[in-house]
Design a protein around this motif. Structure first.
Motif, PDB file in Angstrom:
ATOM      1  N   MET A 313       0.812  -1.212   0.000  1.00  0.00           N
ATOM      2  CA  MET A 313       0.000   0.000   0.000  1.00  0.00           C
ATOM      3  C   MET A 313       0.845   1.262   0.000  1.00  0.00           C
ATOM      4  O   MET A 313       0.375   2.327  -0.399  1.00  0.00           O
ATOM      5  N   VAL A 314       2.094   1.194   0.416  1.00  0.00           N
ATOM      6  CA  VAL A 314       2.971   2.359   0.395  1.00  0.00           C
ATOM      7  C   VAL A 314       4.071   2.094  -0.632  1.00  0.00           C
ATOM      8  O   VAL A 314       4.950   1.271  -0.405  1.00  0.00           O
ATOM      9  N   SER A 315       4.012   2.780  -1.756  1.00  0.00           N
ATOM     10  CA  SER A 315       4.923   2.532  -2.879  1.00  0.00           C
ATOM     11  C   SER A 315       6.161   3.416  -2.742  1.00  0.00           C
ATOM     12  O   SER A 315       6.140   4.594  -3.110  1.00  0.00           O
ATOM     13  N   SER A 316       7.234   2.836  -2.246  1.00  0.00           N
ATOM     14  CA  SER A 316       8.422   3.626  -1.902  1.00  0.00           C
ATOM     15  C   SER A 316       8.942   4.466  -3.058  1.00  0.00           C
ATOM     16  O   SER A 316       9.299   5.637  -2.892  1.00  0.00           O
ATOM     17  N   ASN A 317       9.011   3.888  -4.247  1.00  0.00           N
ATOM     18  CA  ASN A 317       9.636   4.590  -5.366  1.00  0.00           C
ATOM     19  C   ASN A 317       8.768   5.691  -5.959  1.00  0.00           C
ATOM     20  O   ASN A 317       9.241   6.475  -6.787  1.00  0.00           O
ATOM     21  N   PHE A 318       7.517   5.768  -5.535  1.00  0.00           N
ATOM     22  CA  PHE A 318       6.648   6.841  -6.001  1.00  0.00           C
ATOM     23  C   PHE A 318       7.233   8.208  -5.639  1.00  0.00           C
ATOM     24  O   PHE A 318       7.030   9.194  -6.352  1.00  0.00           O
ATOM     25  N   GLU A 319       7.981   8.245  -4.548  1.00  0.00           N
ATOM     26  CA  GLU A 319       8.630   9.489  -4.142  1.00  0.00           C
ATOM     27  C   GLU A 319       9.577  10.000  -5.215  1.00  0.00           C
ATOM     28  O   GLU A 319       9.710  11.220  -5.422  1.00  0.00           O
ATOM     29  N   ARG A 320      10.246   9.100  -5.915  1.00  0.00           N
ATOM     30  CA  ARG A 320      11.158   9.518  -6.976  1.00  0.00           C
ATOM     31  C   ARG A 320      10.400  10.218  -8.111  1.00  0.00           C
ATOM     32  O   ARG A 320      10.865  11.209  -8.675  1.00  0.00           O
ATOM     33  N   LEU A 321       9.231   9.689  -8.449  1.00  0.00           N
ATOM     34  CA  LEU A 321       8.424  10.341  -9.485  1.00  0.00           C
ATOM     35  C   LEU A 321       7.942  11.707  -9.010  1.00  0.00           C
ATOM     36  O   LEU A 321       7.987  12.691  -9.771  1.00  0.00           O
ATOM     37  N   LEU A 322       7.483  11.790  -7.780  1.00  0.00           N
ATOM     38  CA  LEU A 322       7.028  13.074  -7.242  1.00  0.00           C
ATOM     39  C   LEU A 322       8.143  14.114  -7.298  1.00  0.00           C
ATOM     40  O   LEU A 322       7.904  15.288  -7.598  1.00  0.00           O
ATOM     41  N   PHE A 323       9.351  13.685  -7.006  1.00  0.00           N
ATOM     42  CA  PHE A 323      10.503  14.578  -7.046  1.00  0.00           C
ATOM     43  C   PHE A 323      10.681  15.174  -8.446  1.00  0.00           C
ATOM     44  O   PHE A 323      10.894  16.372  -8.618  1.00  0.00           O
ATOM     45  N   ASP A 324      10.565  14.336  -9.458  1.00  0.00           N
ATOM     46  CA  ASP A 324      10.690  14.805 -10.833  1.00  0.00           C
ATOM     47  C   ASP A 324       9.541  15.744 -11.199  1.00  0.00           C
ATOM     48  O   ASP A 324       9.749  16.811 -11.786  1.00  0.00           O
ATOM     49  N   LEU A 325       8.319  15.352 -10.834  1.00  0.00           N
ATOM     50  CA  LEU A 325       7.151  16.162 -11.184  1.00  0.00           C
ATOM     51  C   LEU A 325       7.184  17.535 -10.517  1.00  0.00           C
ATOM     52  O   LEU A 325       6.616  18.501 -11.037  1.00  0.00           O
ATOM     53  N   HIS A 326       7.850  17.631  -9.361  1.00  0.00           N
ATOM     54  CA  HIS A 326       7.937  18.894  -8.633  1.00  0.00           C
ATOM     55  C   HIS A 326       9.243  19.637  -8.911  1.00  0.00           C
ATOM     56  O   HIS A 326       9.693  20.457  -8.110  1.00  0.00           O
ATOM     57  N   GLY A 327       9.858  19.350 -10.052  1.00  0.00           N
ATOM     58  CA  GLY A 327      11.032  20.098 -10.459  1.00  0.00           C
ATOM     59  C   GLY A 327      12.247  19.892  -9.586  1.00  0.00           C
ATOM     60  O   GLY A 327      13.070  20.801  -9.417  1.00  0.00           O
ATOM     61  N   ASN A 328      12.375  18.696  -9.014  1.00  0.00           N
ATOM     62  CA  ASN A 328      13.532  18.341  -8.173  1.00  0.00           C
ATOM     63  C   ASN A 328      13.680  19.250  -6.950  1.00  0.00           C
ATOM     64  O   ASN A 328      14.797  19.566  -6.528  1.00  0.00           O
ATOM     65  N   GLU A 329      12.548  19.643  -6.390  1.00  0.00           N
ATOM     66  CA  GLU A 329      12.563  20.487  -5.188  1.00  0.00           C
ATOM     67  C   GLU A 329      12.494  19.604  -3.947  1.00  0.00           C
ATOM     68  O   GLU A 329      11.427  19.139  -3.554  1.00  0.00           O
ATOM     69  N   GLY A 330      13.657  19.376  -3.331  1.00  0.00           N
ATOM     70  CA  GLY A 330      13.735  18.474  -2.187  1.00  0.00           C
ATOM     71  C   GLY A 330      12.901  18.915  -1.007  1.00  0.00           C
ATOM     72  O   GLY A 330      12.285  18.083  -0.320  1.00  0.00           O
ATOM     73  N   ASP A 331      12.835  20.226  -0.732  1.00  0.00           N
ATOM     74  CA  ASP A 331      12.059  20.719   0.402  1.00  0.00           C
ATOM     75  C   ASP A 331      10.581  20.402   0.219  1.00  0.00           C
ATOM     76  O   ASP A 331       9.884  20.030   1.175  1.00  0.00           O
ATOM     77  N   THR A 332      10.088  20.546  -1.001  1.00  0.00           N
ATOM     78  CA  THR A 332       8.677  20.245  -1.286  1.00  0.00           C
ATOM     79  C   THR A 332       8.377  18.780  -1.037  1.00  0.00           C
ATOM     80  O   THR A 332       7.359  18.432  -0.418  1.00  0.00           O
ATOM     81  N   ILE A 333       9.256  17.903  -1.501  1.00  0.00           N
ATOM     82  CA  ILE A 333       9.032  16.468  -1.323  1.00  0.00           C
ATOM     83  C   ILE A 333       9.127  16.091   0.145  1.00  0.00           C
ATOM     84  O   ILE A 333       8.348  15.269   0.648  1.00  0.00           O
ATOM     85  N   SER A 334      10.059  16.697   0.858  1.00  0.00           N
ATOM     86  CA  SER A 334      10.186  16.428   2.288  1.00  0.00           C
ATOM     87  C   SER A 334       8.885  16.751   3.020  1.00  0.00           C
ATOM     88  O   SER A 334       8.416  15.977   3.870  1.00  0.00           O
ATOM     89  N   LYS A 335       8.267  17.868   2.671  1.00  0.00           N
ATOM     90  CA  LYS A 335       6.997  18.261   3.305  1.00  0.00           C
ATOM     91  C   LYS A 335       5.867  17.322   2.912  1.00  0.00           C
ATOM     92  O   LYS A 335       5.046  16.927   3.747  1.00  0.00           O
ATOM     93  N   LEU A 336       5.817  16.945   1.621  1.00  0.00           N
ATOM     94  CA  LEU A 336       4.768  16.032   1.165  1.00  0.00           C
ATOM     95  C   LEU A 336       4.867  14.683   1.865  1.00  0.00           C
ATOM     96  O   LEU A 336       3.849  14.114   2.301  1.00  0.00           O
ATOM     97  N   MET A 337       6.075  14.152   1.986  1.00  0.00           N
ATOM     98  CA  MET A 337       6.239  12.834   2.594  1.00  0.00           C
ATOM     99  C   MET A 337       5.984  12.886   4.100  1.00  0.00           C
ATOM    100  O   MET A 337       5.475  11.925   4.680  1.00  0.00           O
ATOM    101  N   ALA A 338       6.328  13.999   4.748  1.00  0.00           N
ATOM    102  CA  ALA A 338       6.020  14.158   6.171  1.00  0.00           C
ATOM    103  C   ALA A 338       4.514  14.190   6.377  1.00  0.00           C
ATOM    104  O   ALA A 338       3.979  13.599   7.337  1.00  0.00           O
ATOM    105  N   GLN A 339       3.815  14.866   5.469  1.00  0.00           N
ATOM    106  CA  GLN A 339       2.351  14.914   5.536  1.00  0.00           C
ATOM    107  C   GLN A 339       1.756  13.519   5.360  1.00  0.00           C
ATOM    108  O   GLN A 339       0.838  13.120   6.086  1.00  0.00           O
ATOM    109  N   PHE A 340       2.287  12.776   4.392  1.00  0.00           N
ATOM    110  CA  PHE A 340       1.784  11.420   4.157  1.00  0.00           C
ATOM    111  C   PHE A 340       2.057  10.521   5.355  1.00  0.00           C
ATOM    112  O   PHE A 340       1.222   9.704   5.744  1.00  0.00           O
TER     113      PHE A 340
END
Length: 466
Positions: A313-340
């Motif tokens: 149910m938790v797809s680890s590598n999906f984070e890599r796609l999110l990183f690309d879709l968000h223009g490689n913004e690490g801070d944004t992904i960090s916040k999204l994953m903390a929220q999840f």
């Protein structure tokens, strides 16, 4: 080649050997290349006549650079695929006019995980030897990763391997492929929980390794390790060039739970391979399908299905796609994953979601439709597909384009999933001769509760014995 973390600063780069040995970044993110190597149409045309091992070197050498000598890398590649039982390594089987199956189950453990883990084990052993180190492999499996990792690492003199699997949630063949390997450096642990529980225990252990004696480190073999993704990119190039790329575009349908296998296709596309569409094929545990259909990446109760390798149910590598879709913004992904992590839900803005839908299609199959697909396919072609492959073939049938060659990835041999084959009303294929006595071999594994303390205590107890 330099690598960055999906949750870190772009300036904090790592070399390939660091990424190989660390697996997970210190900030909890996943490593990705700073930039992808580019393959021109002319270069892709040159790949059409290469053997699988030759192609592998051409694809992955740019990711490795000079961190591993060329002759060592070539030897590791050749040795990895010499163990496969088909001369093509990844043969294509035609199902109808425009649909193909890419058979990825001809390795030593009869699953696609062999492609990456045979190579990963050899590269890890080399890197540890070069650095005068010893390491502990810690991984979680929903069925196939564990056996492939054990097969890839059991001969290593620099590695001890601990594999966690969810108790009573993998097939008998999958479990026995792991638990009947009685090498001294191999440790199988059944966790009272599901795969997501196992995966979370692994991530928590990597996040705080202070329980280990000085000089020992954990190494990842799950697809959080970039080397896994890198090796899987190759068979997208292999299939596409055999079917007319770069002159023709190809669609791939990929059974996936942890998003690693299809993410490798995304990387291949980013390198220049003409992939028209990537189809995410899931079972009833459909978090990925819900995201691509409704922008709904949220946890639900995990269901036990006939395709257990995708009971995730938790797809680890999906984070890599999110990183690309968000223009490689690490801070944004960090916040999204903390929220999840906090509330089990994740949504992206509509523009990014629409962009994702342009790249990926998705389809979800339940147990009944999986069995129906297995049965119908056999009646029409005499081909027996395992239940995971069946989800990919069904997605092909529903979403494939009649004018584009569509390739479904066959991720495992049907003999590993006798329950699904039987429920589809078909005879179960016999085990290969090399595994004919598998169901009578002695097993050795330990049962632990879903507890980080229990896991760390178990690992430390083993360390003290040696």
């Amino acid at each position: 080649m330099k690598y960055i973390s999906t949750r870190g600063k772009k300036t904090n780069t790592k070399r390939f050997q660091e990424v190989l040995l660390k697996g997970l970044a210190d900030d909890g993110g996943l490593f990705v290349p700073e930039a992808l190597p580019q393959f021109s149409p002319e270069k892709i045309s040159e790949l059409q006549t290469l053997s699988y091992a030759e192609l592998t070197y051409e694809i992955i050498h740019p990711f490795v650079g000079d961190d591993i000598p060329k002759d060592v890398l070539k030897t590791a590649i050749n040795d990895s695929y010499a163990a496969f039982n088909h001369p093509a390594v990844a043969p294509l089987r035609q199902l109808d006019t425009n649909t193909w199956v890419l058979e990825l189950f001809h390795g030593p453990t009869l699953a696609f995980k062999d492609f990456a883990l045979q190579l990963l084990g050899r590269l890890l052993d080399y890197a540890l030897e070069e650095n005068g180190q010893r390491a502990i492999v810690l991984g979680a499996t929903s069925g196939d990763t564990g056996a492939a990792a054990i097969e890839g690492c059991r001969h290593s003199k620099n590695l001890d391997i601990f594999i966690l699997h969810p108790h009573n949630r993998v097939s008998d063949v999958q479990r026995r492929q792991m638990t009947t390997v009685l090498a001294q450096n191999v440790h199988n642990i059944a966790i009272e929980g599901n795969f997501d529980d196992c995966q979370e225990l692994v991530k928590q252990s990597f996040a705080d390794q202070s329980f280990l004696p000085e000089g020992l480190r954990l190494v990842a073999v799950n697809s959080i390790n970039w080397t896994r993704i890198m090796a899987q990119v190759v068979y997208y190039f292999y299939a596409a060039t055999r079917l007319g790329a770069p002159q023709k575009s190809i669609t791939f349908s990929v059974p996936t739970g942890n998003f690693g296998d299809i993410y490798a296709g995304f990387i291949a596309r980013g390198m220049g391979l003409p992939i028209e569409k990537l189809i995410v094929a899931t079972n009833q545990n459909d978090i990925l399908h819900r995201f691509f259909q409704n922008n709904d990446y949220s946890k639900k109760a995990l269901q036990q299905t006939l395709s257990p390798s995708m009971d995730i149910m938790v797809s680890s590598n999906f984070e890599r796609l999110l990183f690309d879709l968000h223009g490689n913004e690490g801070d944004t992904i960090s916040k999204l994953m903390a929220q999840f992590q906090q509330n089990g839900q994740l949504h992206v803005n509509d523009k990014i979601w629409q962009q994702a839908k342009q790249l990926f299609g998705s389809y979800s199959s339940d147990n009944n439709s999986i069995c129906e697909t297995i049965k119908t396919l056999y009646q029409q072609t005499a081909y027996i597909a395992d239940p995971h492959t069946a989800t990919g073939i069904r997605a092909c049938n529903e979403l494939g384009n009649a004018t584009t060659a569509t390739v479904a990835l066959a991720t495992a041999h049907p003999v590993k999933f006798s329950d699904a084959i039987t429920k589809a009303g078909l005879p179960v294929p016999a085990l290969p001769e090399s595994m004919s006595d598998l169901l009578t071999r002695t097993e050795n594994y330990r049962l632990l509760g879903n507890s980080l303390h229990a896991l760390k205590t178990d690992i430390c107890a083993y360390i003290k014995q040696y």
